[in-house]
Scaffold this active site. Sequence first.
Site, PDB file in Angstrom:
ATOM      1  N   HIS A  88       0.833  -1.221   0.000  1.00 55.10           N
ATOM      2  CA  HIS A  88       0.000   0.000   0.000  1.00 55.10           C
ATOM      3  C   HIS A  88       0.860   1.262   0.000  1.00 55.10           C
ATOM      4  O   HIS A  88       0.515   2.261   0.623  1.00 55.10           O
ATOM      5  CB  HIS A  88      -0.939   0.019   1.206  1.00 55.10           C
ATOM      6  CG  HIS A  88      -1.928  -1.108   1.222  1.00 55.10           C
ATOM      7  ND1 HIS A  88      -3.193  -0.996   0.718  1.00 55.10           N
ATOM      8  CD2 HIS A  88      -1.827  -2.384   1.671  1.00 55.10           C
ATOM      9  CE1 HIS A  88      -3.840  -2.153   0.865  1.00 55.10           C
ATOM     10  NE2 HIS A  88      -3.020  -3.010   1.430  1.00 55.10           N
ATOM     11  N   ASN A 161     -10.306  -2.946   2.309  1.00 58.66           N
ATOM     12  CA  ASN A 161      -9.960  -2.936   0.881  1.00 58.66           C
ATOM     13  C   ASN A 161     -11.224  -2.691   0.058  1.00 58.66           C
ATOM     14  O   ASN A 161     -12.327  -2.725   0.586  1.00 58.66           O
ATOM     15  CB  ASN A 161      -9.369  -4.286   0.467  1.00 58.66           C
ATOM     16  CG  ASN A 161      -7.881  -4.393   0.802  1.00 58.66           C
ATOM     17  OD1 ASN A 161      -7.223  -3.406   1.099  1.00 58.66           O
ATOM     18  ND2 ASN A 161      -7.367  -5.606   0.748  1.00 58.66           N
ATOM     19  N   HIS A 352      -4.052   1.154  11.928  1.00 60.48           N
ATOM     20  CA  HIS A 352      -3.835  -0.096  12.650  1.00 60.48           C
ATOM     21  C   HIS A 352      -5.188  -0.762  12.867  1.00 60.48           C
ATOM     22  O   HIS A 352      -6.074  -0.182  13.500  1.00 60.48           O
ATOM     23  CB  HIS A 352      -3.161   0.197  13.991  1.00 60.48           C
ATOM     24  CG  HIS A 352      -2.819  -1.031  14.769  1.00 60.48           C
ATOM     25  ND1 HIS A 352      -2.926  -2.302  14.249  1.00 60.48           N
ATOM     26  CD2 HIS A 352      -2.373  -1.188  16.038  1.00 60.48           C
ATOM     27  CE1 HIS A 352      -2.558  -3.185  15.159  1.00 60.48           C
ATOM     28  NE2 HIS A 352      -2.221  -2.534  16.252  1.00 60.48           N
ATOM     29  N   TYR A 375       0.709  -4.227  12.216  1.00 59.70           N
ATOM     30  CA  TYR A 375       0.549  -2.796  11.925  1.00 59.70           C
ATOM     31  C   TYR A 375       1.358  -1.895  12.854  1.00 59.70           C
ATOM     32  O   TYR A 375       1.867  -0.865  12.428  1.00 59.70           O
ATOM     33  CB  TYR A 375      -0.945  -2.405  11.900  1.00 59.70           C
ATOM     34  CG  TYR A 375      -1.610  -2.916  10.636  1.00 59.70           C
ATOM     35  CD1 TYR A 375      -1.839  -4.280  10.465  1.00 59.70           C
ATOM     36  CD2 TYR A 375      -1.949  -2.068   9.596  1.00 59.70           C
ATOM     37  CE1 TYR A 375      -2.396  -4.773   9.309  1.00 59.70           C
ATOM     38  CE2 TYR A 375      -2.509  -2.556   8.432  1.00 59.70           C
ATOM     39  CZ  TYR A 375      -2.731  -3.904   8.286  1.00 59.70           C
ATOM     40  OH  TYR A 375      -3.273  -4.399   7.134  1.00 59.70           O
TER      41      TYR A 375
HETATM   42 FE1  HDE Z   1      -2.599  -4.810   5.451  1.00 63.05          FE
HETATM   43  N1  HDE Z   1      -0.784  -4.016   5.935  1.00 63.05           N
HETATM   44  N2  HDE Z   1      -1.950  -6.623   6.015  1.00 63.05           N
HETATM   45  N3  HDE Z   1      -4.347  -5.661   4.820  1.00 63.05           N
HETATM   46  N4  HDE Z   1      -3.252  -3.044   4.847  1.00 63.05           N
HETATM   47  C1  HDE Z   1      -0.427  -2.738   5.783  1.00 63.05           C
HETATM   48  O1  HDE Z   1       0.697  -1.457   7.387  1.00 63.05           O
HETATM   49  C2  HDE Z   1      -0.851  -6.864   6.751  1.00 63.05           C
HETATM   50  C3  HDE Z   1      -4.689  -6.973   4.907  1.00 63.05           C
HETATM   51  C4  HDE Z   1      -4.504  -2.737   4.395  1.00 63.05           C
HETATM   52  O2  HDE Z   1      -3.258   3.473   3.948  1.00 63.05           O
HETATM   53  C5  HDE Z   1       0.902  -2.423   6.392  1.00 63.05           C
HETATM   54  O3  HDE Z   1       1.036   0.733   7.764  1.00 63.05           O
HETATM   55  C6  HDE Z   1      -0.778  -8.251   7.131  1.00 63.05           C
HETATM   56  C7  HDE Z   1      -6.077  -7.156   4.660  1.00 63.05           C
HETATM   57  C8  HDE Z   1      -4.567  -1.345   4.024  1.00 63.05           C
HETATM   58  O4  HDE Z   1      -1.636   3.320   5.421  1.00 63.05           O
HETATM   59  C9  HDE Z   1       1.308  -3.741   7.042  1.00 63.05           C
HETATM   60  C10 HDE Z   1      -1.888  -8.830   6.568  1.00 63.05           C
HETATM   61  C11 HDE Z   1      -6.571  -5.912   4.413  1.00 63.05           C
HETATM   62  C12 HDE Z   1      -3.300  -0.843   4.260  1.00 63.05           C
HETATM   63  C13 HDE Z   1       0.153  -4.643   6.670  1.00 63.05           C
HETATM   64  C14 HDE Z   1      -2.621  -7.815   5.875  1.00 63.05           C
HETATM   65  C15 HDE Z   1      -5.483  -4.986   4.516  1.00 63.05           C
HETATM   66  C16 HDE Z   1      -2.501  -1.925   4.776  1.00 63.05           C
HETATM   67  C17 HDE Z   1       1.895  -1.776   5.478  1.00 63.05           C
HETATM   68  C18 HDE Z   1      -2.296 -10.286   6.627  1.00 63.05           C
HETATM   69  C19 HDE Z   1      -8.003  -5.521   4.039  1.00 63.05           C
HETATM   70  C20 HDE Z   1      -2.803   0.566   3.993  1.00 63.05           C
HETATM   71  C21 HDE Z   1       1.992  -0.334   5.897  1.00 63.05           C
HETATM   72  C22 HDE Z   1      -2.298 -10.826   7.915  1.00 63.05           C
HETATM   73  C23 HDE Z   1      -8.941  -5.820   5.093  1.00 63.05           C
HETATM   74  C24 HDE Z   1      -3.047   1.470   5.162  1.00 63.05           C
HETATM   75  C25 HDE Z   1       1.209  -0.243   7.088  1.00 63.05           C
HETATM   76  C26 HDE Z   1      -2.617   2.876   4.810  1.00 63.05           C
HETATM   77  C27 HDE Z   1      -1.172  -1.795   5.175  1.00 63.05           C
HETATM   78  C28 HDE Z   1       0.107  -5.915   7.067  1.00 63.05           C
HETATM   79  C29 HDE Z   1      -3.791  -8.084   5.136  1.00 63.05           C
HETATM   80  C30 HDE Z   1      -5.652  -3.595   4.287  1.00 63.05           C
HETATM   81  C31 HDE Z   1       2.668  -4.273   6.662  1.00 63.05           C
HETATM   82  C32 HDE Z   1       0.315  -8.875   7.961  1.00 63.05           C
HETATM   83  C33 HDE Z   1      -6.853  -8.472   4.708  1.00 63.05           C
HETATM   84  C34 HDE Z   1      -5.760  -0.597   3.468  1.00 63.05           C
HETATM   85  O5  HDE Z   1       1.406  -3.626   8.421  1.00 63.05           O
END
Ligand code: HDE
Length: 735
Positions: A88, A161, A352, A375
């Site tokens: 992202h 999402n 988060h 997060y």
């Molecule tokens: Fe994320 N995801 N994600 N994700 N995610 C991040 O956090 C992660 C997942 C989503 O505009 C990271 O600050 C893991 C699902 C959005 O700043 C990180 C898993 C969904 C955003 C991270 C998922 C999301 C992130 C990277 C599986 C939809 C952007 C930077 C267990 C429900 C937020 C950050 C923004 C961002 C980890 C799966 C949505 C690395 C470990 C499912 C919208 O922490």
Amino acid sequence: MKSKIVTDKKSEKIVHNATAENAKVATLAKYTTDADNAFMTTNNGVRINDDQNTLKAGSRGPSLLEDFIFREKMTHFDHERIPERIVHARGSAAHGVFKVYESQSSLTAAGFLQDPGTETPVFVRFSTVAGSRGSSDLARDARGFAVKFYTQEGNFDLVGNNMHVFFIQDAMKFPDLIHAVKPEPDNEMPQAASAHDTFWDFISIMPESAHMIMWVMSDRAIPRSLRMMEGFGVHTFRFINAEGVACFVKFHWKPLLGVHSVAWDEAQNISGKDSDFHRRDLWDAIENGNFPEWELGIQIVPEADEHKFDFDLLDPTKLIPEELVPVHRIGKMTLNRNPDNFFAETEQVAFHVGNIVPGIDFTNDPLLQGRLFSYTDTQLIRLGGPNFHEIPINRPVVPVFNNQRDGHMRQTINKGKASYNPNTIGGGCPFQAGKMDGGFISHTERIDAYKIRERSASFFDHFSQAKLFYNSQAGYEKQHIINALSFELGKVLSEDIKVRMLRILQHIDKDLAINVGQNMRIDLPDKNDAMLNHSIPADGDPEKYQPVTKKSSLTKSAALSMVHTVKDTIKTRKVAILAADGASKASIESMKETITNAGGVVEIIAPLQGYIIADDASKIPVDNSFLIAASVLYDAVYVPGGTNSIATLAGEPDAIHFLNEAYKHCKAIAADEQALQVLNATYFNKKIQTNDTLKKMQEHGLLVSDDIELLSQSFIIAIGKHRFWERELNRTVPA
Ligand code: HDE
């Protein structure tokens, strides 16, 4: 020479540095609180006299190390970049407000969902997932839809999402999924694209991704606008009311402008013509007062019904079809202010999924549980330490009191000696908050289980909902999925991966697999002659991990297709008027007025920039020349009459290309009857029968008439329909 201060009226931002003379003027600007701020200073507050020349030994001599002003400026510059988000990375954000329609107290105690009079500030960041910060907005990808609610009980982050489900069922697999989709590690290619071997290698042995693959290969992955996307919390969460009664909840965002997408060929062109297309669209809409709006929807499942579905509520690769549990729209979010500073807000915002408030709680979805760790962890490296909650965009609107101290970049100056709890020296402060004082109390859930690395067998039906999604699509939507898969797999070099994917696709839909196979000239493999799931523990029983397909209670779900979305508004739609010298002023003005009154935006495109001279010799300003504009940046095209203009356009390849492309991308096209000569120069001219009625032509979004009133009214209806996808059945336009 003294420069003048310039303020951007709309946002009251200083856009140029002031000099001594206009220091007073600067104090009027919103973020300038006293006259001193108008002078340039070092970071220590020393006023700078010369910011243009380094300190030298003689005007032609070497620079001096002593120059603290230069060194400070350059050191800061050298450190201006922070690590981009691992996923992202490319995002655009906006401020806004949320209001609930009526109290949800029977379901949740969350304060911001109680009173329709409460306006909760929000900050929303939209993003693509795979691409780097500088990649194109139009990549085929899921879009992040992260909302921070600054409630009176602390921040609630709904980090969702634009797709209802996710690729994997357990957080353990997330780093692998992302490594697979990111550019390949040896050559860092391709950027912001899943069409490569490592991604499809992973997917082809991970059948749980089948449902999400249908979403990502659908047009949902190439939205027309961030303002025209749905949002989903994905996981099942919990609501808990004041009596402690819990229920399950799925969150939805429903855009009031409907859910719309572009064509894949168009998406690829937009990436070249304007890679900031979505970012610009969001920014412009808000600057122009066209505030994007979404309704917050909830699907509620009583705790007693947890096991009544033919899928597991804790499985993030499953959705609850709206036919089984309707979505109630409980409030509205309006984005009404652009950020003042991209870095300070959009880049530094830290979402988060673990930021929740009393009245909301988690479930045991193993993907959600893993996200709860990730997060905070990621912000520690990205934002440099444990105090990122003190960055203005992340601060709650309520005061923060606890015994946490120090750390990198600590902003708070904590007073007193008591930095521990319990204490008597500090009078016991800060106190823990009891239930009556709004203290967060985790939902009590009985867990009586073995500690074990395992997934529940209730998660192993990977294809039923992939089928449900595919079957719910209209004919053209299915074709787009076939095309997308053929494109993506067509770019894969390994034959083995393609064959494995065809095996998976057969479990979703036989015709889908046949069509994709035919496009690659690969015969369908036997769908049962190899193991589908390769993600098996070392000592695991491979049989146990293979997918099972249950009989679904539904064959179609209308909500999964974009066919049924809002199609009666042209609000913020962009219409290009193609004109040259001699164009009919009456037609242009009439069309412009009708479209603008209906909320659309009109731009005049001509061979040259500046202006055109209309048929009455008056000058009409031109918004863009053909060199700069492109049909893919507009929703519809109109060609007015005017003898000279028509003759010029008919002989202008860029104008004809513009029309051909608009036709190919299934957009509404209107022309004065006098302008038929221009349409006759296109590839699609055979589609225009001069004796066709306007009504008949309207069905195909191609309108020609000598009655400008009638033409413009019909044009508006056609633009509102978004696209005339049935045109794709005859591939007549090679544009
Ligand atoms: Fe994320 N995801 N994600 N994700 N995610 C991040 O956090 C992660 C997942 C989503 O505009 C990271 O600050 C893991 C699902 C959005 O700043 C990180 C898993 C969904 C955003 C991270 C998922 C999301 C992130 C990277 C599986 C939809 C952007 C930077 C267990 C429900 C937020 C950050 C923004 C961002 C980890 C799966 C949505 C690395 C470990 C499912 C919208 O922490």
